[in-house]
Write a protein that holds these residues in place. Structure first.
Motif, short mmCIF file in Angstrom:
data_model
loop_
_atom_site.label_atom_id
_atom_site.label_comp_id
_atom_site.label_asym_id
_atom_site.label_seq_id
_atom_site.Cartn_x
_atom_site.Cartn_y
_atom_site.Cartn_z
N UNK A 76 -11.55 5.30 -8.01
CA UNK A 76 -10.82 6.03 -8.24
C UNK A 76 -10.73 6.90 -6.38
N UNK A 77 -11.26 7.19 -6.63
CA UNK A 77 -11.43 8.10 -5.17
C UNK A 77 -11.81 7.26 -3.53
N UNK A 78 -11.74 6.73 -2.82
CA UNK A 78 -12.44 5.31 -2.50
C UNK A 78 -13.08 6.63 -0.86
N UNK A 79 -12.49 7.79 -0.74
CA UNK A 79 -12.95 9.39 0.10
C UNK A 79 -13.73 9.71 -0.09
N UNK A 80 -13.88 10.01 -1.59
CA UNK A 80 -14.99 10.70 -2.16
C UNK A 80 -16.26 9.90 -1.93
N UNK A 97 -8.05 -3.96 5.14
CA UNK A 97 -7.59 -3.38 3.97
C UNK A 97 -6.71 -4.89 3.61
N UNK A 98 -6.64 -5.10 2.44
CA UNK A 98 -5.84 -6.55 1.63
C UNK A 98 -4.35 -6.15 1.22
N UNK A 99 -3.78 -6.03 0.93
CA UNK A 99 -2.08 -5.40 0.53
C UNK A 99 -2.24 -5.28 -0.56
N UNK A 100 -2.06 -3.77 -0.62
CA UNK A 100 -2.19 -3.16 -1.66
C UNK A 100 -3.63 -2.37 -2.13
N UNK A 101 -4.65 -2.80 -0.70
CA UNK A 101 -5.78 -2.06 -1.52
C UNK A 101 -6.76 -1.37 -0.37
N UNK A 102 -7.52 -0.71 -0.23
CA UNK A 102 -8.09 -0.21 1.05
C UNK A 102 -9.58 -0.05 0.04
N UNK A 103 -10.50 -0.62 1.21
CA UNK A 103 -11.53 -0.67 0.97
C UNK A 103 -12.86 -1.37 2.32
N UNK A 104 -13.78 -0.97 1.83
CA UNK A 104 -15.26 -1.55 2.37
C UNK A 104 -16.31 -1.92 1.91
N UNK A 116 -16.32 -1.92 -2.07
CA UNK A 116 -15.93 -1.13 -3.03
C UNK A 116 -14.08 -1.22 -2.55
N UNK A 117 -12.94 -0.68 -3.31
CA UNK A 117 -11.59 -1.04 -3.28
C UNK A 117 -11.03 -0.16 -3.72
N UNK A 118 -10.09 0.03 -4.12
CA UNK A 118 -8.53 1.40 -4.21
C UNK A 118 -7.37 0.59 -4.13
N UNK A 119 -6.71 0.36 -5.04
CA UNK A 119 -5.19 0.60 -4.63
C UNK A 119 -4.33 1.01 -4.15
#
Length: 120
Positions: A76-80, A97-104, A116-119
């Motif tokens: 829900x909260x990738x930064x946190x 990032x992938x289209x529509x996703x931030x991840x690490x 871990x991914x966040x839309x």
């Protein structure tokens, strides 16, 4: 025949590592330990659940971490989460990032790769 979904993901951990796994997956990531069926309990390892997410950790001897193959957890909260992992001295690897996703990527205490991914 059609596949309906993913029931669970299993990762390997070394023999005797249940306490470290409980601390990482339970305390740090917030998953809940659930009892294994009696016929499987003697094999060691742990099962975790939260909502529809099921993660099984099985003992592997000799142990080899999953360095390429990995589960990708939607958060829900990738930064946190990144901040929480950094505070626990878990190394985070930024990836594109992938289209529509931030991840690490990060690794569990046994060097299994986790994504871990966040839309959005």
């Amino acid at each position: 025949m059609s596949l309906l979904g993913l029931h669970h993901v299993q990762l390997a951990i070394p023999y005797g590592a249940e306490d470290r796994a409980r601390a990482f997956y339970g305390d740090l990531l917030g998953l809940t330990v659930v009892p294994k069926p009696q016929e499987l309990a003697g094999r060691g390892g742990l099962w975790f659940e939260t909502g529809t997410l099921r993660l099984h950790l099985g003992i592997e001897t000799p142990f080899n971490p999953a360095r390429k193959a990995h589960p990708a957890f939607t958060v829900q909260d990738l930064i946190a989460l990144r901040t929480r992992l950094a505070a626990a001295e878990v190394e985070v690897t930024e990836i594109s990032a992938l289209p529509g996703l931030t991840r690490f990527y990060a690794s569990d205490p046994f060097r299994n790769r986790l994504e871990f991914i966040q839309p959005g």
